[in-house]
Design a protein around this motif. Structure first.
Motif, PDB file in Angstrom:
ATOM      1  N   ARG A 180      11.170 -38.503  -1.141  1.00  0.00           N
ATOM      2  CA  ARG A 180      11.158 -37.857   0.177  1.00  0.00           C
ATOM      3  C   ARG A 180      11.758 -36.466   0.140  1.00  0.00           C
ATOM      4  NH1 ARG A 180       7.212 -40.616   2.196  1.00  0.00           N
ATOM      5  NH2 ARG A 180       7.610 -42.879   2.259  1.00  0.00           N
ATOM      6  N   ARG A 181      12.441 -36.144  -0.959  1.00  0.00           N
ATOM      7  CA  ARG A 181      13.116 -34.850  -1.030  1.00  0.00           C
ATOM      8  C   ARG A 181      12.143 -33.729  -1.382  1.00  0.00           C
ATOM      9  NH1 ARG A 181      18.568 -34.155  -4.523  1.00  0.00           N
ATOM     10  NH2 ARG A 181      17.253 -35.084  -6.138  1.00  0.00           N
ATOM     11  N   ALA A 182      11.209 -34.016  -2.280  1.00  0.00           N
ATOM     12  CA  ALA A 182      10.248 -32.996  -2.696  1.00  0.00           C
ATOM     13  C   ALA A 182       9.110 -32.917  -1.682  1.00  0.00           C
ATOM     14  CB  ALA A 182       9.700 -33.336  -4.079  1.00  0.00           C
ATOM     15  N   LYS A 183       8.965 -31.769  -1.050  1.00  0.00           N
ATOM     16  CA  LYS A 183       7.900 -31.601  -0.064  1.00  0.00           C
ATOM     17  C   LYS A 183       6.604 -31.099  -0.681  1.00  0.00           C
ATOM     18  CE  LYS A 183      10.897 -31.132   3.944  1.00  0.00           C
ATOM     19  NZ  LYS A 183      11.173 -30.398   5.209  1.00  0.00           N
ATOM     20  N   VAL A 184       6.716 -30.459  -1.839  1.00  0.00           N
ATOM     21  CA  VAL A 184       5.532 -30.017  -2.572  1.00  0.00           C
ATOM     22  C   VAL A 184       5.534 -30.679  -3.939  1.00  0.00           C
ATOM     23  CG1 VAL A 184       4.316 -28.055  -3.601  1.00  0.00           C
ATOM     24  CG2 VAL A 184       5.403 -27.804  -1.355  1.00  0.00           C
ATOM     25  N   THR A 185       4.435 -31.342  -4.270  1.00  0.00           N
ATOM     26  CA  THR A 185       4.300 -32.028  -5.554  1.00  0.00           C
ATOM     27  C   THR A 185       3.306 -31.274  -6.425  1.00  0.00           C
ATOM     28  OG1 THR A 185       4.779 -34.190  -4.578  1.00  0.00           O
ATOM     29  CG2 THR A 185       3.607 -34.169  -6.679  1.00  0.00           C
ATOM     30  N   ASN A 186       3.721 -30.923  -7.627  1.00  0.00           N
ATOM     31  CA  ASN A 186       2.868 -30.236  -8.589  1.00  0.00           C
ATOM     32  C   ASN A 186       2.392 -31.244  -9.637  1.00  0.00           C
ATOM     33  OD1 ASN A 186       3.566 -28.372 -11.536  1.00  0.00           O
ATOM     34  ND2 ASN A 186       1.661 -28.288 -10.394  1.00  0.00           N
ATOM     35  N   ILE A 187       1.064 -31.316  -9.822  1.00  0.00           N
ATOM     36  CA  ILE A 187       0.497 -32.174 -10.857  1.00  0.00           C
ATOM     37  C   ILE A 187       0.095 -31.271 -12.017  1.00  0.00           C
ATOM     38  CG2 ILE A 187      -1.215 -33.919 -11.397  1.00  0.00           C
ATOM     39  CD1 ILE A 187       0.821 -34.672  -9.190  1.00  0.00           C
ATOM     40  N   ASN A 188       0.935 -31.220 -13.027  1.00  0.00           N
ATOM     41  CA  ASN A 188       0.768 -30.298 -14.150  1.00  0.00           C
ATOM     42  C   ASN A 188      -0.133 -30.931 -15.212  1.00  0.00           C
ATOM     43  OD1 ASN A 188       1.340 -27.931 -15.667  1.00  0.00           O
ATOM     44  ND2 ASN A 188       2.855 -29.070 -16.850  1.00  0.00           N
ATOM     45  N   ASP A 189      -1.306 -30.321 -15.419  1.00  0.00           N
ATOM     46  CA  ASP A 189      -2.280 -30.901 -16.330  1.00  0.00           C
ATOM     47  C   ASP A 189      -1.878 -30.668 -17.783  1.00  0.00           C
ATOM     48  OD1 ASP A 189      -4.491 -32.217 -17.190  1.00  0.00           O
ATOM     49  OD2 ASP A 189      -5.963 -30.744 -16.498  1.00  0.00           O
ATOM     50  N   LYS A 190      -1.942 -31.729 -18.560  1.00  0.00           N
ATOM     51  CA  LYS A 190      -1.603 -31.675 -19.979  1.00  0.00           C
ATOM     52  C   LYS A 190      -2.830 -32.019 -20.824  1.00  0.00           C
ATOM     53  CE  LYS A 190       2.876 -30.784 -19.959  1.00  0.00           C
ATOM     54  NZ  LYS A 190       3.440 -29.613 -20.647  1.00  0.00           N
ATOM     55  N   ASN A 191      -2.983 -31.314 -21.937  1.00  0.00           N
ATOM     56  CA  ASN A 191      -4.134 -31.537 -22.799  1.00  0.00           C
ATOM     57  C   ASN A 191      -4.221 -32.960 -23.331  1.00  0.00           C
ATOM     58  OD1 ASN A 191      -5.840 -29.336 -22.899  1.00  0.00           O
ATOM     59  ND2 ASN A 191      -4.619 -28.246 -24.418  1.00  0.00           N
ATOM     60  N   ASP A 192      -3.055 -33.590 -23.533  1.00  0.00           N
ATOM     61  CA  ASP A 192      -3.073 -34.917 -24.142  1.00  0.00           C
ATOM     62  C   ASP A 192      -3.169 -36.044 -23.113  1.00  0.00           C
ATOM     63  OD1 ASP A 192      -0.562 -34.563 -23.095  1.00  0.00           O
ATOM     64  OD2 ASP A 192       0.517 -35.304 -24.850  1.00  0.00           O
ATOM     65  N   ALA A 193      -3.442 -35.697 -21.853  1.00  0.00           N
ATOM     66  CA  ALA A 193      -3.634 -36.738 -20.846  1.00  0.00           C
ATOM     67  C   ALA A 193      -4.940 -37.476 -21.117  1.00  0.00           C
ATOM     68  CB  ALA A 193      -3.656 -36.127 -19.450  1.00  0.00           C
ATOM     69  N   ALA A 194      -4.883 -38.785 -21.202  1.00  0.00           N
ATOM     70  CA  ALA A 194      -6.076 -39.593 -21.458  1.00  0.00           C
ATOM     71  C   ALA A 194      -6.949 -39.652 -20.212  1.00  0.00           C
ATOM     72  CB  ALA A 194      -5.654 -41.002 -21.876  1.00  0.00           C
ATOM     73  N   GLU A 195      -8.227 -39.938 -20.412  1.00  0.00           N
ATOM     74  CA  GLU A 195      -9.149 -40.046 -19.275  1.00  0.00           C
ATOM     75  C   GLU A 195      -8.677 -41.107 -18.292  1.00  0.00           C
ATOM     76  OE1 GLU A 195     -11.772 -38.213 -18.374  1.00  0.00           O
ATOM     77  OE2 GLU A 195     -11.304 -36.873 -20.051  1.00  0.00           O
ATOM     78  N   GLU A 196      -8.126 -42.183 -18.801  1.00  0.00           N
ATOM     79  CA  GLU A 196      -7.625 -43.233 -17.919  1.00  0.00           C
ATOM     80  C   GLU A 196      -6.426 -42.744 -17.100  1.00  0.00           C
ATOM     81  OE1 GLU A 196      -6.921 -46.377 -15.638  1.00  0.00           O
ATOM     82  OE2 GLU A 196      -8.749 -45.943 -16.759  1.00  0.00           O
ATOM     83  N   ASP A 197      -5.588 -41.898 -17.720  1.00  0.00           N
ATOM     84  CA  ASP A 197      -4.473 -41.311 -16.976  1.00  0.00           C
ATOM     85  C   ASP A 197      -4.994 -40.504 -15.787  1.00  0.00           C
ATOM     86  OD1 ASP A 197      -2.629 -42.352 -18.756  1.00  0.00           O
ATOM     87  OD2 ASP A 197      -2.536 -40.520 -19.974  1.00  0.00           O
ATOM     88  N   LEU A 198      -5.987 -39.665 -16.037  1.00  0.00           N
ATOM     89  CA  LEU A 198      -6.552 -38.825 -14.980  1.00  0.00           C
ATOM     90  C   LEU A 198      -7.195 -39.682 -13.895  1.00  0.00           C
ATOM     91  CD1 LEU A 198      -8.208 -35.986 -17.128  1.00  0.00           C
ATOM     92  CD2 LEU A 198      -5.897 -36.061 -16.174  1.00  0.00           C
ATOM     93  N   ALA A 199      -7.926 -40.718 -14.315  1.00  0.00           N
ATOM     94  CA  ALA A 199      -8.571 -41.605 -13.340  1.00  0.00           C
ATOM     95  C   ALA A 199      -7.530 -42.330 -12.494  1.00  0.00           C
ATOM     96  CB  ALA A 199      -9.467 -42.610 -14.063  1.00  0.00           C
ATOM     97  N   GLN A 200      -6.427 -42.746 -13.118  1.00  0.00           N
ATOM     98  CA  GLN A 200      -5.372 -43.438 -12.383  1.00  0.00           C
ATOM     99  C   GLN A 200      -4.723 -42.512 -11.363  1.00  0.00           C
ATOM    100  OE1 GLN A 200      -4.300 -46.878 -12.564  1.00  0.00           O
ATOM    101  NE2 GLN A 200      -3.531 -46.032 -10.643  1.00  0.00           N
ATOM    102  N   ILE A 201      -4.527 -41.256 -11.736  1.00  0.00           N
ATOM    103  CA  ILE A 201      -3.929 -40.284 -10.813  1.00  0.00           C
ATOM    104  C   ILE A 201      -4.838 -40.053  -9.613  1.00  0.00           C
ATOM    105  CG2 ILE A 201      -3.317 -37.836 -10.582  1.00  0.00           C
ATOM    106  CD1 ILE A 201      -2.230 -38.028 -13.484  1.00  0.00           C
ATOM    107  N   VAL A 202      -6.142 -39.969  -9.852  1.00  0.00           N
ATOM    108  CA  VAL A 202      -7.089 -39.830  -8.741  1.00  0.00           C
ATOM    109  C   VAL A 202      -6.975 -41.037  -7.808  1.00  0.00           C
ATOM    110  CG1 VAL A 202      -9.524 -39.720  -8.098  1.00  0.00           C
ATOM    111  CG2 VAL A 202      -8.689 -38.364 -10.023  1.00  0.00           C
ATOM    112  N   ARG A 203      -6.838 -42.222  -8.360  1.00  0.00           N
ATOM    113  CA  ARG A 203      -6.686 -43.419  -7.522  1.00  0.00           C
ATOM    114  C   ARG A 203      -5.413 -43.361  -6.697  1.00  0.00           C
ATOM    115  NH1 ARG A 203      -9.169 -45.963 -12.160  1.00  0.00           N
ATOM    116  NH2 ARG A 203      -7.153 -46.428 -13.133  1.00  0.00           N
TER     117      ARG A 203
END
Length: 337
Positions: free
Chosen positions: A298-321
């Protein structure tokens, strides 16, 4: 008394899946060495994996008071966007960047020209497309009633780990050439030594004040509040260097970043303090951290999703969910709503 002036949001966006854009980028990156392809030209610096519509949903849910939203792109329009919404305006790079410098794939070139957006209000907030407003915010979270930009006024130390960090050195070098640090601290001591910004910032300011020059200013990874006049003045100060840098199609070690404008506003005293925890970051290779920030912080009002090259496709799909769970309803900025 509340803020009485309009505040616009500006967001930069690229559709990295656009074949025309890919071909254009490939034409200019021929001959670049492999180290740059793994850093300044890396895929994750441009990747769009489906989160942008949630940026608009987060705005409608948490900052519906915004005056106008300008989306800065390279001949692209998000396919979900409702262009009939009166708050929305698409700005092509050609409207703000001199034609001799386009196309460009250097985010610094794009950022430095944002103050030229036609019709832009004097007070605006700049977002990367991976900065999401995750809690309700008010205009006062971005600007004070007297028109000063909200920011974390702190000092820091440069600890380089990637090519982009050259810009931090360049920014800091120029600030030290422009101002006397001791005079800045004396004039702005209430800002620099405010406990309200967070204990780590206060301790850094106390410790680093013994150094005669700035070693860096504190760079929060969040949405930035800018005064258009200050950005135009900063651009003028650096114009010879910037125009030379703009000739490059990708980031280089000679670049100055838009953080310099923040530094400039701070040393002028054109800011009011904001807590260092206003914005927080989670990496795409750590979806559980993304979940915690979206749902349990609740403290952070702005959330940054920092993209990393080693993020797996499943990681990205889970974040979208996770984003679909957090912002499930279409906004008025989307077609079909």
């Amino acid at each position: 008394m509340n803020v009485s002036f309009p505040i616009d949001f500006v967001v930069t966006w690229v559709n990295s899946n656009d074949v025309v854009w890919q071909q254009k980028k490939a034409k200019y990156e021929i001959g670049e060495n492999e180290s740059r392809k793994n850093d300044e030209i890396a895929e994750n610096r441009y990747r769009d994996f489906g989160l942008f519509k949630y940026w608009f949903r987060s705005i409608e849910q948490n900052a519906s008071w915004v005056h106008k939203i300008y989306i800065v792109t390279d001949h692209q329009v998000p396919d979900f966007l409702n262009l009939d919404n009166p708050k929305i305006e698409i700005i092509d790079h050609s409207e703000i960047i001199d034609k001799q410098f386009i196309p460009t794939f250097d985010s610094n070139t794009i950022d430095w020209n944002l103050f030229k957006v036609p019709g832009l209000s004097e007070h605006f907030v700049y977002f990367n497309d991976d900065f999401f407003i995750n809690q309700p915010v008010q205009p006062e979270d971005f600007f004070s009633k007297d028109g000063k930009a909200r920011d974390t006024v702190g000092q820091s130390i440069i600890m380089p780990i990637e090519g982009y960090d050259h810009t931090l050195v360049n920014n800091t070098m120029k600030i030290n050439q422009l101002v006397n640090k001791r005079e800045v601290l004396k004039r702005g001591w209430k800002q620099f030594f405010s406990f309200k910004q967070g204990l780590p910032v206060l301790l850094l300011n106390v410790f680093l004040s013994v150094f005669p020059r700035f070693t860096r200013l504190y760079d929060a990874h969040t949405a930035y509040s800018f005064i258009k006049k200050d950005m135009a003045t900063a651009y003028g100060i650096l114009k010879p260097e910037l125009c030379e840098n703009f000739t490059e199609k990708f980031r280089t070690s000679d670049d100055y970043s838009i953080q310099f404008v923040r530094y400039y506003q701070i040393v002028l005293g054109h800011v009011k303090t904001r807590n260092m925890y206003f914005g927080q970051t989670a990496n795409t290779n750590q979806p559980d951290t993304v979940k915690r920030l979206l749902f349990n912080n609740r403290r952070a009002k702005v959330t940054n999703i920092n993209d990393k090259n080693d993020a797996a496709e499943e990681d990205l799909a889970q974040i979208v969910r996770y984003f679909e769970q957090r912002f499930p309803f279409k906004s008025k900025f989307e077609v079909g709503q």
